[in-house]
Design a protein around this motif. Sequence first.
Motif, mmCIF file in Angstrom:
data_model
loop_
_atom_site.group_PDB
_atom_site.id
_atom_site.type_symbol
_atom_site.label_atom_id
_atom_site.label_comp_id
_atom_site.label_asym_id
_atom_site.label_seq_id
_atom_site.Cartn_x
_atom_site.Cartn_y
_atom_site.Cartn_z
ATOM 1 N N ARG A 71 -11.202 70.048 -12.125
ATOM 2 C CA ARG A 71 -11.354 68.664 -12.594
ATOM 3 C C ARG A 71 -11.472 67.701 -11.412
ATOM 4 O O ARG A 71 -12.233 66.724 -11.448
ATOM 5 N N LEU A 72 -10.711 67.966 -10.348
ATOM 6 C CA LEU A 72 -10.790 67.146 -9.139
ATOM 7 C C LEU A 72 -12.184 67.237 -8.524
ATOM 8 O O LEU A 72 -12.769 66.221 -8.142
ATOM 9 N N TYR A 73 -12.722 68.457 -8.437
ATOM 10 C CA TYR A 73 -14.072 68.625 -7.889
ATOM 11 C C TYR A 73 -15.090 67.847 -8.713
ATOM 12 O O TYR A 73 -16.031 67.279 -8.172
ATOM 13 N N GLU A 74 -14.874 67.797 -10.020
ATOM 14 C CA GLU A 74 -15.777 67.035 -10.874
ATOM 15 C C GLU A 74 -15.609 65.530 -10.627
ATOM 16 O O GLU A 74 -16.594 64.802 -10.515
ATOM 17 N N ARG A 75 -14.361 65.055 -10.515
ATOM 18 C CA ARG A 75 -14.113 63.629 -10.248
ATOM 19 C C ARG A 75 -14.742 63.203 -8.925
ATOM 20 O O ARG A 75 -15.246 62.093 -8.787
ATOM 21 N N GLU A 76 -14.675 64.105 -7.939
ATOM 22 C CA GLU A 76 -15.222 63.797 -6.616
ATOM 23 C C GLU A 76 -16.750 63.920 -6.581
ATOM 24 O O GLU A 76 -17.372 63.611 -5.575
ATOM 25 N N GLY A 77 -17.341 64.408 -7.659
ATOM 26 C CA GLY A 77 -18.789 64.528 -7.731
ATOM 27 C C GLY A 77 -19.336 65.794 -7.107
ATOM 28 O O GLY A 77 -20.540 65.907 -6.891
ATOM 29 N N LEU A 78 -18.448 66.752 -6.809
ATOM 30 C CA LEU A 78 -18.897 67.993 -6.182
ATOM 31 C C LEU A 78 -19.447 68.976 -7.210
ATOM 32 O O LEU A 78 -20.304 69.797 -6.886
ATOM 33 N N ASN B 82 -12.567 69.626 4.658
ATOM 34 C CA ASN B 82 -11.961 68.805 3.596
ATOM 35 C C ASN B 82 -13.026 68.369 2.601
ATOM 36 O O ASN B 82 -14.219 68.608 2.799
ATOM 37 N N LEU B 83 -12.608 67.726 1.515
ATOM 38 C CA LEU B 83 -13.548 67.394 0.442
ATOM 39 C C LEU B 83 -14.619 66.402 0.884
ATOM 40 O O LEU B 83 -15.758 66.471 0.415
ATOM 41 N N ALA B 84 -14.275 65.498 1.785
ATOM 42 C CA ALA B 84 -15.286 64.567 2.296
ATOM 43 C C ALA B 84 -16.355 65.338 3.077
ATOM 44 O O ALA B 84 -17.556 65.068 2.949
ATOM 45 N N GLY B 85 -15.925 66.311 3.855
ATOM 46 C CA GLY B 85 -16.869 67.147 4.594
ATOM 47 C C GLY B 85 -17.710 68.004 3.665
ATOM 48 O O GLY B 85 -18.901 68.213 3.897
ATOM 49 N N VAL B 86 -17.090 68.500 2.600
ATOM 50 C CA VAL B 86 -17.823 69.297 1.615
ATOM 51 C C VAL B 86 -18.934 68.457 1.004
ATOM 52 O O VAL B 86 -20.073 68.920 0.842
ATOM 53 N N GLU B 87 -18.612 67.216 0.674
ATOM 54 C CA GLU B 87 -19.618 66.327 0.082
ATOM 55 C C GLU B 87 -20.791 66.138 1.034
ATOM 56 O O GLU B 87 -21.961 66.192 0.630
ATOM 57 N N ILE B 88 -20.499 65.941 2.312
ATOM 58 C CA ILE B 88 -21.563 65.759 3.307
ATOM 59 C C ILE B 88 -22.411 67.025 3.417
ATOM 60 O O ILE B 88 -23.646 66.968 3.428
ATOM 61 N N VAL B 89 -21.768 68.171 3.482
ATOM 62 C CA VAL B 89 -22.500 69.438 3.587
ATOM 63 C C VAL B 89 -23.384 69.654 2.362
ATOM 64 O O VAL B 89 -24.555 70.045 2.488
ATOM 65 N N LEU B 90 -22.853 69.404 1.183
ATOM 66 C CA LEU B 90 -23.639 69.602 -0.039
ATOM 67 C C LEU B 90 -24.834 68.646 -0.098
ATOM 68 O O LEU B 90 -25.933 69.037 -0.507
ATOM 69 N N ASN B 91 -24.621 67.394 0.331
ATOM 70 C CA ASN B 91 -25.734 66.441 0.363
ATOM 71 C C ASN B 91 -26.804 66.881 1.355
ATOM 72 O O ASN B 91 -28.005 66.777 1.081
ATOM 73 N N MET B 92 -26.367 67.378 2.507
ATOM 74 C CA MET B 92 -27.325 67.862 3.504
ATOM 75 C C MET B 92 -28.097 69.065 2.974
ATOM 76 O O MET B 92 -29.311 69.180 3.192
ATOM 77 N N ARG B 93 -27.425 69.955 2.272
ATOM 78 C CA ARG B 93 -28.107 71.118 1.684
ATOM 79 C C ARG B 93 -29.154 70.679 0.678
ATOM 80 O O ARG B 93 -30.271 71.203 0.655
ATOM 81 N N ARG B 94 -28.806 69.696 -0.150
ATOM 82 C CA ARG B 94 -29.764 69.190 -1.139
ATOM 83 C C ARG B 94 -30.991 68.598 -0.451
ATOM 84 O O ARG B 94 -32.127 68.839 -0.848
ATOM 85 N N LYS B 95 -30.745 67.813 0.600
ATOM 86 C CA LYS B 95 -31.858 67.200 1.327
ATOM 87 C C LYS B 95 -32.721 68.257 2.003
ATOM 88 O O LYS B 95 -33.950 68.147 2.023
ATOM 89 N N MET B 96 -32.087 69.284 2.565
ATOM 90 C CA MET B 96 -32.844 70.358 3.210
ATOM 91 C C MET B 96 -33.692 71.113 2.190
ATOM 92 O O MET B 96 -34.848 71.461 2.470
#
Length: 159
Positions: A41-48, A82-96
């Motif tokens: 649920r936390l991952y969903e709240r954070e948008g991951l 951490n979750l902020a880093g995960v968000e950045i990595v996931l966004n970078m993967r999407r852009k790539m």
Amino acid sequence: MPRGRRATTGPPGATAEPGAGRFYMISVVSKAYGIHPQTLRLYEREGLLKPSRTDGNTRLYSDEDLRQLEVILNLTRDLGVNLAGVEIVLNMRRKMEQMQEEVSEFVGWVRQELARAAQEGWQERLQEALVRLPPTPIARAATPGAAVFPPPPTAGPAE
């Protein structure tokens, strides 16, 4: 059947919609990955993660959601991100992935244009379009012992 639940086929907790693949309820996912449902649920709240919902608002995780969850767990558990880093990595993967799609599309277009140009005989048209000019003397031919470049100007008489 209780409100918000769908008929299941296959393993308990897995649901299937026609043409949509398999979906898993939060309890099945949390047990399979050894994490608490609150973490999901936390991952969903954070948008991951963005699981789909039933009419009764039950979270349903698709195979794509599970692949995303595996990436998140790899980053957090194995790499200590951490979750902020995960968000950045996931966004970078999407852009790539988006850039890779654009590059693939461009390469396909270039191949298509090259094939079209080859069929139209672009080499012959290029030869016809070129204008042949006689060679022009750009520099004077050097004579033996002569300087190729003119000598620098000499200064006038010193005062």
